[in-house]
Design a protein around this motif. Structure first.
Motif, PDB file in Angstrom:
ATOM      1  N   VAL A  35       0.771  -1.374   0.032  1.00 23.03           N
ATOM      2  CA  VAL A  35       0.256  -0.006  -0.026  1.00 23.03           C
ATOM      3  C   VAL A  35       1.019   1.104   0.084  1.00 23.03           C
ATOM      4  O   VAL A  35       0.682   2.248  -0.793  1.00 23.03           O
ATOM      5  N   LEU A  36       1.873   0.997   0.815  1.00 23.45           N
ATOM      6  CA  LEU A  36       2.696   2.407   0.928  1.00 23.45           C
ATOM      7  C   LEU A  36       3.415   2.710  -0.344  1.00 23.45           C
ATOM      8  O   LEU A  36       3.482   3.840  -0.831  1.00 23.45           O
ATOM      9  N   TYR A  37       4.081   1.595  -1.290  1.00 23.10           N
ATOM     10  CA  TYR A  37       4.640   1.737  -2.291  1.00 23.10           C
ATOM     11  C   TYR A  37       3.780   2.148  -3.519  1.00 23.10           C
ATOM     12  O   TYR A  37       4.151   3.056  -4.162  1.00 23.10           O
ATOM     13  N   THR A  38       2.688   1.516  -3.670  1.00 23.51           N
ATOM     14  CA  THR A  38       1.759   1.909  -4.805  1.00 23.51           C
ATOM     15  C   THR A  38       0.909   3.263  -4.664  1.00 23.51           C
ATOM     16  O   THR A  38       1.034   3.909  -5.569  1.00 23.51           O
ATOM     17  N   SER A  39       0.886   3.699  -3.330  1.00 24.08           N
ATOM     18  CA  SER A  39       0.516   5.006  -3.149  1.00 24.08           C
ATOM     19  C   SER A  39       1.499   6.051  -3.485  1.00 24.08           C
ATOM     20  O   SER A  39       1.206   7.109  -3.848  1.00 24.08           O
ATOM     21  N   HIS A  40       2.548   5.722  -2.955  1.00 26.26           N
ATOM     22  CA  HIS A  40       3.800   6.873  -3.100  1.00 26.26           C
ATOM     23  C   HIS A  40       4.285   6.699  -4.553  1.00 26.26           C
ATOM     24  O   HIS A  40       4.499   7.945  -5.268  1.00 26.26           O
ATOM     25  N   ARG A  41       4.447   5.708  -5.351  1.00 24.02           N
ATOM     26  CA  ARG A  41       5.109   5.565  -6.582  1.00 24.02           C
ATOM     27  C   ARG A  41       4.276   6.173  -7.652  1.00 24.02           C
ATOM     28  O   ARG A  41       4.502   6.839  -8.657  1.00 24.02           O
ATOM     29  N   TYR A  42       3.026   5.406  -7.603  1.00 25.96           N
ATOM     30  CA  TYR A  42       2.051   5.346  -8.452  1.00 25.96           C
ATOM     31  C   TYR A  42       0.960   6.346  -8.268  1.00 25.96           C
ATOM     32  O   TYR A  42      -0.072   6.523  -9.236  1.00 25.96           O
ATOM     33  N   HIS A  43       0.716   7.012  -7.114  1.00 21.04           N
ATOM     34  CA  HIS A  43      -0.060   7.825  -6.754  1.00 21.04           C
ATOM     35  C   HIS A  43      -1.688   7.139  -6.680  1.00 21.04           C
ATOM     36  O   HIS A  43      -2.655   7.672  -6.916  1.00 21.04           O
TER      37      HIS A  43
END
Length: 417
Positions: A246-254
């Motif tokens: 969740v952290l990764y996809t929210s940060h990298r792909y918004h």
């Protein structure tokens, strides 16, 4: 053949459906909160994603620590009193935990809730032992795919619904998860039959049930000892993925909460297809060792793919390929169960669950720390998917460990001894 064995064979298919539905409802509740829990933690840390990520990792680690301590105890206890009461206690504790989290006024209550959940989280080890109880050795690996299928279907509906509800209110999914878990407990109370025959039960002892003692007891089974290290490394990789998805996809792909939920729903769909259907065909056809090898290779490749995917749409392509690696789990469980007596399945599964909990304690702290560091100002280069690269390397080491172990015990590994 013993009367208990005959009864178990007659009830096998209904019992598999019972345990499948129990796991499905349980996982559905878990899936509901996955897309929103990191966001809820972030609400306590405005504009400080690394701090929120570290706290989220600590919460996951505490849950796994309690699971490590308690899973072997409950696993051994299930060898004496049966699987049914252990599963029911776990379900009740999970439902009450979600209710507590739904109403938690501060971060301190989240820690209390995670401790309670860790103590009562014996679902998977007890369910795995349940399946081993009612399955003949040659069908155990295929039947273990039911666990993956339940997880898959639960993650189809759970994250998608959780993302949708979370867009309305971040606490609403906790109330829904609590209701589902308590309904699951009520269902199990009335319809879940006991799987462990009286002649296969054994007395509970603390020597076998403390977490360290239960792990040391694995040395009595050479194949299990080697495969447990493989499972630990694989779990370390998978828990790292869970902790930062969740952290990764929210940060990298918004991605929004709804988009994250949709991606997890696709993960669940593919898991249901592979472990609920393909695994039951592929593992008997390929054999357990070959299935394990192929699954781990695909798992490693998918982890590297997640790390370097430059666009969000690429994640879905990687998911399809990586999901085929899901045959590794039931293949590994089949190998282990063949090398354990019927009256020790619960203790061994509890020990393995405890070992998985050690991975679950280490991985979130490791993965969220890597994520926070490599998106921060002190990083030598920007790599938000650093934990995925580490996860891919861990799976390759797990593959080498498994092949080394099984080369020394080829006959037992295939169950022809």
């Amino acid at each position: 053949m013993a009367a208990g064995s005959v009864s178990s064979m007659r009830a096998r298919q209904p019992a598999l459906r019972f345990i499948f539905l129990t796991l499905f409802l349980d996982v559905l509740g878990i899936g509901l909160i996955i897309p929103i829990l990191p966001r809820l933690i972030e609400s306590f840390f405005p504009n400080n994603v690394p701090a929120a990520a570290s706290l989220f990792g600590l919460l996951a680690a505490i849950y796994s620590l309690m699971q490590f301590i308690c899973a072997p105890i409950l696993g051994s206890l299930s060898d004496q009193v049966g699987r049914r009461p252990v599963i029911l206690i776990s379900l009740l504790g999970t439902g009450l935990d979600y209710l507590l989290l739904a109403m938690a006024p501060s971060l301190g209550w989240f820690f209390v809730g995670r401790i309670i959940a860790g103590v009562t989280s014996a679902n998977i080890s007890a369910a795995t032992a349940y399946i081993a109880d009612i399955s003949p050795p040659e069908k155990r690996a295929a039947n273990f795919g039911i666990v993956g299928a339940a997880f898959g279907l639960g993650f189809i509906a759970g994250p998608a619904l959780g993302g949708m509800l979370g867009d309305r209110d971040l606490r609403l999914p906790f109330f829904v998860a609590s209701a589902l878990s308590l309904a699951n407990w009520l269902y199990g109370f009335f319809v879940l039959p006991e799987s462990l025959a009286m002649e296969n039960r054994r007395p509970f002892t603390w020597a076998r049930s403390n977490p360290i003692g239960s792990l040391l007891a694995l040395r009595r089974f050479p194949v299990v000892q080697g495969m447990s290290l493989c499972a630990f490394l694989l779990n370390l990789s998978q828990y790292s993925l869970h902790a930062t998805w969740v952290l990764y996809t929210s940060h990298r792909y918004h991605w929004t909460t709804g988009q994250v939920g949709a991606s997890l729903a696709v993960v669940g769909l593919m898991a249901a297809i592979v472990q609920g259907g393909l695994a039951r065909r592929l593992i008997p056809m390929l054999g357990e060792v070959r299935s394990l090898t192929i699954g781990l290779i695909l798992g490693a490749l998918s982890m590297f793919g997640y790390c370097f995917a430059s666009e969000g749409w690429m994640i879905y392509a990687i998911l399809v390929v990586g999901s085929l690696g899901g045959i590794a789990g039931p293949a590994s469980q089949g190998i282990v169960s063949r090398n354990v007596p019927a009256n020790e399945q619960g203790a061994v599964q509890g020990a393995l669950a405890g070992l998985g909990s050690v991975a679950g304690f280490i991985a979130p702290i490791m993965a969220t720390s890597l994520f926070g560091f490599f998106i921060g100002d002190r990083a030598p280069f920007y790599l938000p998917g650093a934990s995925f690269c580490v996860g891919g390397l861990l799976i390759l080491i797990a593959l080498a460990t498994a092949l080394r172990t099984l080369s020394r015990h080829p006959v037992h590994a295939e169950g022809r001894a």
